[in-house]
Design a protein around this motif. Sequence first.
Motif, PDB file in Angstrom:
ATOM      1  N   ARG A 440       0.825  -1.215   0.000  1.00  0.00           N
ATOM      2  CA  ARG A 440       0.000   0.000   0.000  1.00  0.00           C
ATOM      3  C   ARG A 440       0.858   1.263   0.000  1.00  0.00           C
ATOM      4  O   ARG A 440       0.453   2.303  -0.538  1.00  0.00           O
ATOM      5  CB  ARG A 440      -0.916  -0.029   1.229  1.00  0.00           C
ATOM      6  CG  ARG A 440      -1.873   1.142   1.340  1.00  0.00           C
ATOM      7  CD  ARG A 440      -2.737   1.030   2.581  1.00  0.00           C
ATOM      8  NE  ARG A 440      -3.586  -0.154   2.532  1.00  0.00           N
ATOM      9  CZ  ARG A 440      -4.769  -0.207   1.912  1.00  0.00           C
ATOM     10  NH1 ARG A 440      -5.239   0.871   1.293  1.00  0.00           N
ATOM     11  NH2 ARG A 440      -5.472  -1.323   1.918  1.00  0.00           N
ATOM     12  N   LEU A 441       2.044   1.205   0.596  1.00  0.00           N
ATOM     13  CA  LEU A 441       2.877   2.393   0.735  1.00  0.00           C
ATOM     14  C   LEU A 441       3.852   2.593  -0.424  1.00  0.00           C
ATOM     15  O   LEU A 441       4.597   3.573  -0.447  1.00  0.00           O
ATOM     16  CB  LEU A 441       3.659   2.328   2.052  1.00  0.00           C
ATOM     17  CG  LEU A 441       2.798   2.380   3.327  1.00  0.00           C
ATOM     18  CD1 LEU A 441       3.671   2.251   4.562  1.00  0.00           C
ATOM     19  CD2 LEU A 441       1.994   3.677   3.384  1.00  0.00           C
ATOM     20  N   PHE A 442       3.891   1.677  -1.382  1.00  0.00           N
ATOM     21  CA  PHE A 442       4.764   1.864  -2.537  1.00  0.00           C
ATOM     22  C   PHE A 442       4.250   3.014  -3.392  1.00  0.00           C
ATOM     23  O   PHE A 442       3.063   3.105  -3.682  1.00  0.00           O
ATOM     24  CB  PHE A 442       4.829   0.592  -3.388  1.00  0.00           C
ATOM     25  CG  PHE A 442       5.972  -0.314  -3.052  1.00  0.00           C
ATOM     26  CD1 PHE A 442       5.805  -1.388  -2.190  1.00  0.00           C
ATOM     27  CD2 PHE A 442       7.221  -0.093  -3.604  1.00  0.00           C
ATOM     28  CE1 PHE A 442       6.867  -2.229  -1.880  1.00  0.00           C
ATOM     29  CE2 PHE A 442       8.291  -0.924  -3.301  1.00  0.00           C
ATOM     30  CZ  PHE A 442       8.116  -1.996  -2.432  1.00  0.00           C
ATOM     31  N   ILE A 443       5.162   3.860  -3.809  1.00  0.00           N
ATOM     32  CA  ILE A 443       4.835   4.978  -4.700  1.00  0.00           C
ATOM     33  C   ILE A 443       5.443   4.753  -6.086  1.00  0.00           C
ATOM     34  O   ILE A 443       4.750   4.743  -7.096  1.00  0.00           O
ATOM     35  CB  ILE A 443       5.334   6.323  -4.127  1.00  0.00           C
ATOM     36  CG1 ILE A 443       4.770   6.549  -2.712  1.00  0.00           C
ATOM     37  CG2 ILE A 443       4.967   7.474  -5.056  1.00  0.00           C
ATOM     38  CD1 ILE A 443       3.260   6.652  -2.652  1.00  0.00           C
ATOM     39  N   ALA A 444       6.753   4.582  -6.138  1.00  0.00           N
ATOM     40  CA  ALA A 444       7.441   4.386  -7.410  1.00  0.00           C
ATOM     41  C   ALA A 444       8.786   3.704  -7.137  1.00  0.00           C
ATOM     42  O   ALA A 444       9.389   3.927  -6.089  1.00  0.00           O
ATOM     43  CB  ALA A 444       7.654   5.718  -8.114  1.00  0.00           C
ATOM     44  N   ILE A 462       1.824  -2.842  -7.369  1.00  0.00           N
ATOM     45  CA  ILE A 462       2.165  -1.865  -6.347  1.00  0.00           C
ATOM     46  C   ILE A 462       2.680  -0.598  -7.022  1.00  0.00           C
ATOM     47  O   ILE A 462       3.206  -0.629  -8.132  1.00  0.00           O
ATOM     48  CB  ILE A 462       3.197  -2.392  -5.341  1.00  0.00           C
ATOM     49  CG1 ILE A 462       4.465  -2.856  -6.067  1.00  0.00           C
ATOM     50  CG2 ILE A 462       2.611  -3.521  -4.520  1.00  0.00           C
ATOM     51  CD1 ILE A 462       5.590  -3.297  -5.144  1.00  0.00           C
ATOM     52  N   GLY A 463       2.506   0.523  -6.362  1.00  0.00           N
ATOM     53  CA  GLY A 463       2.883   1.810  -6.921  1.00  0.00           C
ATOM     54  C   GLY A 463       1.651   2.665  -7.124  1.00  0.00           C
ATOM     55  O   GLY A 463       0.559   2.170  -7.400  1.00  0.00           O
ATOM     56  N   ALA A 464       1.836   3.974  -6.979  1.00  0.00           N
ATOM     57  CA  ALA A 464       0.709   4.904  -7.094  1.00  0.00           C
ATOM     58  C   ALA A 464       0.193   4.946  -8.527  1.00  0.00           C
ATOM     59  O   ALA A 464       0.968   5.099  -9.475  1.00  0.00           O
ATOM     60  CB  ALA A 464       1.154   6.298  -6.653  1.00  0.00           C
ATOM     61  N   MET A 465      -1.138   4.813  -8.688  1.00  0.00           N
ATOM     62  CA  MET A 465      -1.774   4.889  -9.995  1.00  0.00           C
ATOM     63  C   MET A 465      -2.381   6.278 -10.176  1.00  0.00           C
ATOM     64  O   MET A 465      -3.249   6.677  -9.400  1.00  0.00           O
ATOM     65  CB  MET A 465      -2.869   3.829 -10.131  1.00  0.00           C
ATOM     66  CG  MET A 465      -2.342   2.421 -10.339  1.00  0.00           C
ATOM     67  SD  MET A 465      -3.691   1.219 -10.579  1.00  0.00           S
ATOM     68  CE  MET A 465      -4.511   1.918 -12.014  1.00  0.00           C
ATOM     69  N   PRO A 466      -1.929   7.023 -11.195  1.00  0.00           N
ATOM     70  CA  PRO A 466      -2.476   8.377 -11.399  1.00  0.00           C
ATOM     71  C   PRO A 466      -3.974   8.352 -11.696  1.00  0.00           C
ATOM     72  O   PRO A 466      -4.471   7.458 -12.396  1.00  0.00           O
ATOM     73  CB  PRO A 466      -1.694   8.895 -12.618  1.00  0.00           C
ATOM     74  CG  PRO A 466      -0.476   8.041 -12.690  1.00  0.00           C
ATOM     75  CD  PRO A 466      -0.875   6.709 -12.155  1.00  0.00           C
ATOM     76  N   ALA A 467      -4.684   9.328 -11.146  1.00  0.00           N
ATOM     77  CA  ALA A 467      -6.109   9.511 -11.446  1.00  0.00           C
ATOM     78  C   ALA A 467      -6.228  10.550 -12.550  1.00  0.00           C
ATOM     79  O   ALA A 467      -5.787  11.689 -12.402  1.00  0.00           O
ATOM     80  CB  ALA A 467      -6.861   9.968 -10.198  1.00  0.00           C
ATOM     81  N   ARG A 468      -6.801  10.151 -13.680  1.00  0.00           N
ATOM     82  CA  ARG A 468      -6.977  11.049 -14.822  1.00  0.00           C
ATOM     83  C   ARG A 468      -8.456  11.323 -15.031  1.00  0.00           C
ATOM     84  O   ARG A 468      -9.304  10.459 -14.777  1.00  0.00           O
ATOM     85  CB  ARG A 468      -6.367  10.443 -16.082  1.00  0.00           C
ATOM     86  CG  ARG A 468      -4.852  10.275 -16.042  1.00  0.00           C
ATOM     87  CD  ARG A 468      -4.342   9.668 -17.345  1.00  0.00           C
ATOM     88  NE  ARG A 468      -2.878   9.558 -17.386  1.00  0.00           N
ATOM     89  CZ  ARG A 468      -2.182   8.514 -16.941  1.00  0.00           C
ATOM     90  NH1 ARG A 468      -2.827   7.477 -16.417  1.00  0.00           N
ATOM     91  NH2 ARG A 468      -0.865   8.498 -17.014  1.00  0.00           N
ATOM     92  N   ASP A 469      -8.736  12.499 -15.532  1.00  0.00           N
ATOM     93  CA  ASP A 469     -10.101  12.882 -15.887  1.00  0.00           C
ATOM     94  C   ASP A 469     -10.572  12.001 -17.048  1.00  0.00           C
ATOM     95  O   ASP A 469      -9.830  11.817 -18.013  1.00  0.00           O
ATOM     96  CB  ASP A 469     -10.121  14.358 -16.290  1.00  0.00           C
ATOM     97  CG  ASP A 469     -11.533  14.899 -16.433  1.00  0.00           C
ATOM     98  OD1 ASP A 469     -12.309  14.333 -17.234  1.00  0.00           O
ATOM     99  OD2 ASP A 469     -11.854  15.892 -15.762  1.00  0.00           O
TER     100      ASP A 469
END
Length: 823
Positions: A440-444, A462-469
């Motif tokens: 959960r804490l992985f970013i990149a 794992i890793g942050a997934m960008p939220a796009r419009d």
Amino acid sequence: MVLAFRWLLRLFTGLVVLGVVALLLAYWILTRSLPDYNENFTLSGVEQPVEIVRNNNNVPHIFAKTEADAFYALGFVHAQDRLWQMTMLRRTAQGRLSELFGTRTVKIDELMRRLDLYTLAKTSVEVQDDRTKAALAAYSSGVNAWIEQVNSGARGRGAPEFFFFSNEIAAWSPADCLAIQKLMALQLSSHLESEVQRAQLSLILPPERLRDLLADDPNPAVAALPDYASLMPGPMPAANPRKLAYLDDPLSPFHSAAFAGASNAWAAVPKRSAAGGSLLANDPHLQLTAPSFWYLARLQLPTGGVIGGTIPGMPIVLVGRSDKLGWGLTSSYLDDQDVVIEKINPANPEEYLTPEGPKPFITRRTIITVKDAPPVTITQRWSESGPILPGSHYDLQSVTPAGHVAALEWTALSDKDTSMTAAVRLMTSASVDEAIEAGRLFIAPSQNLMLADQNGIALQLIGAMPARDPGHRTQGRMPAPGWEGKNRWTGMLPYEDNPRFVNPGSGLLGNTNNKIIDRPFPLHVSFDWGDTQRIQRWLALMKTREVHTRESFIEAQLDTVDPTARNLLPLIGADLWFTGDAAPEGTPERQRQTALKLMAEWNGEMNEHLPEPLIAEEWLRVLQDRLLRDEIGPMADKFTHIEPLFVERVFRNEGGASVWCDVIQSAPVETCTDIARSSLDEALLNLSEKYGPNIESWRWGDAHQAAHDHPVLGDVPVLRYFVNIRQSTSGGDTTLMRGRTKGDGAEPFLNVHAGAYRGVYDFADPDSSVFIISTGQSGHPLSRFYDDQSELWRRGEYIPMSLDPALARAAAVGDAWLTPAPP
């Protein structure tokens, strides 16, 4: 006359003696930096005595009573064996290579300074949890303890490379560890280059031809993107694609998209294992270097022993196993980068336009010190999306209109990056569930985390997934206008949206960087995946057995059958096999017939001893270049590797793609058969000029040599023969035992990117687990552990991965103690 001869003989003898003495002296000086693995040390910073047992492959087994001491000792042994490599990684992340290498690396330093990864790493130290902060501090103290030993004990400056360059070594700090982790994220990211390339091609090709060349994974179709030129105001710059030298410099972390992260991982639940325990295999693919990026180590922590692959400079076992859990990584190809085109405010060039009105750029000046040249001052600029990159980088100028600049959105540009905390928690997890929660804490960098414990298996992105419009104009596939608010990220998606697969009904999980999920934008993960070919071979191998063993997983890991060759050769040669009259010996027609006969009987195995792989690869390389160059001109230089989906579409004439075969510049209408025949003739001519006219004597391994080259000394005459490791290897670009080829230059088939770490873990008998790295543990060219594992790696052999202290001590090459200094 005799007297003159005698004096000449004496002079010659004296020079020889002096030369020998000089060589012996140089050897003695250089070997001063070879550590004695039986030497004990009394050190400040260690809390209780720590034993370091190095097994017969020089893998350190660290037995400590506290977690802090274990990390301290890991920093100590990393520095003992890889001090030069660690300092080079740190300099790269800091943008300080030019202090050593002059103008050669200014472009690299400039881009690193603009990304400002080191500043972000320093800020991120404070957001780690207390346990991770303690681990980082202890590890840094261990590194600094060895640096102090080097400085106080005249230990040859710590590594031979320091005799050629500055030997000033700054103290190691926790921020250095985080900076190297961010540097890994940079090396594994490719979407920036892919976006620019797609935009460039959209200015040249109509939409249907663009879909041929940059084909999506053949799953449900994606809606057509807008024409790139229509997104931008005013005329676009004239197309002038350039070869960007800094992308290919051995010192550069900015490699082209063809060498973005790749890897294999697969796992089986106990019911699919012959021995009744879960199985896991993993081989992360990175650039081949000498020494390898990987360093094997075992740590005894309060939670138990862990063993596997570490990266010098970071206090974690990144891939490996404990008694309870095994974990592996593959590149997820998550679309974690977007290029945003910012419109400069015409009334104030220090501002850019947003839907809320003009906003000022954040600016800061930084000075790059350059050896033997004046310093270079640059102005770092950031918009709300990220750092502004000059047009000279990644050829951004070719897709950036006048009055605009390009900014980079990227998950690794976080100053609250908790990825190191996640890695420490993963390493000490006791089950699949705990490991998933640690992710959960992985970013990149974003990765696919493959897991196996005593009871089950899982695959977690794992890793942050960008939220796009949902209304994003290019869906993140091409640069987009920043002055339209919907084209910027809106944050990050919740961890629960990251794809997860736990104990599937089939009992098997696998990933070869292939597409893992089919969800509509913006939950799609990615449009560009790292593999559409290797996964076919993996599926075929997994289906051949009801239950698997450690040996069957090893067999799959070392498989060299190329699905691309098996799929494409019957298509491109459909009208060539066994055609034409018998031709005289020595004629081009006879040579073509011989080559076609060999390949008609070939099963696609990329064996180093066979000529067929060499013929097939050169044929496909020439063929693709002929298809592309006529249509896209110099842009063809950017396609250095075979695009299997493109070639297949052309020869199957999907959507009219066979028009690529017609040469626009010629009057006749060429067919795909014409192009296939002429390409084969050219390929055979090229190979004959290099390897002689006798096809049967050609060997794939002569061209496909693994190039474990030293990034700094690898091009230096004479020295390169001592520091580089070259080996004939099997495999290829799309085999499971992947050996990614260089793709261009005088040696296009050099193996430069491969599984430099391989591990197979069997939880029915954990101590029967095995691993290997591509070179050796030591970074010292005069050490016998510099390349002792390389031949094992080449032959597909492994060494034991045991947590049994008795096995570690058996035939150990060193047993040292770190003892606390008296107060």
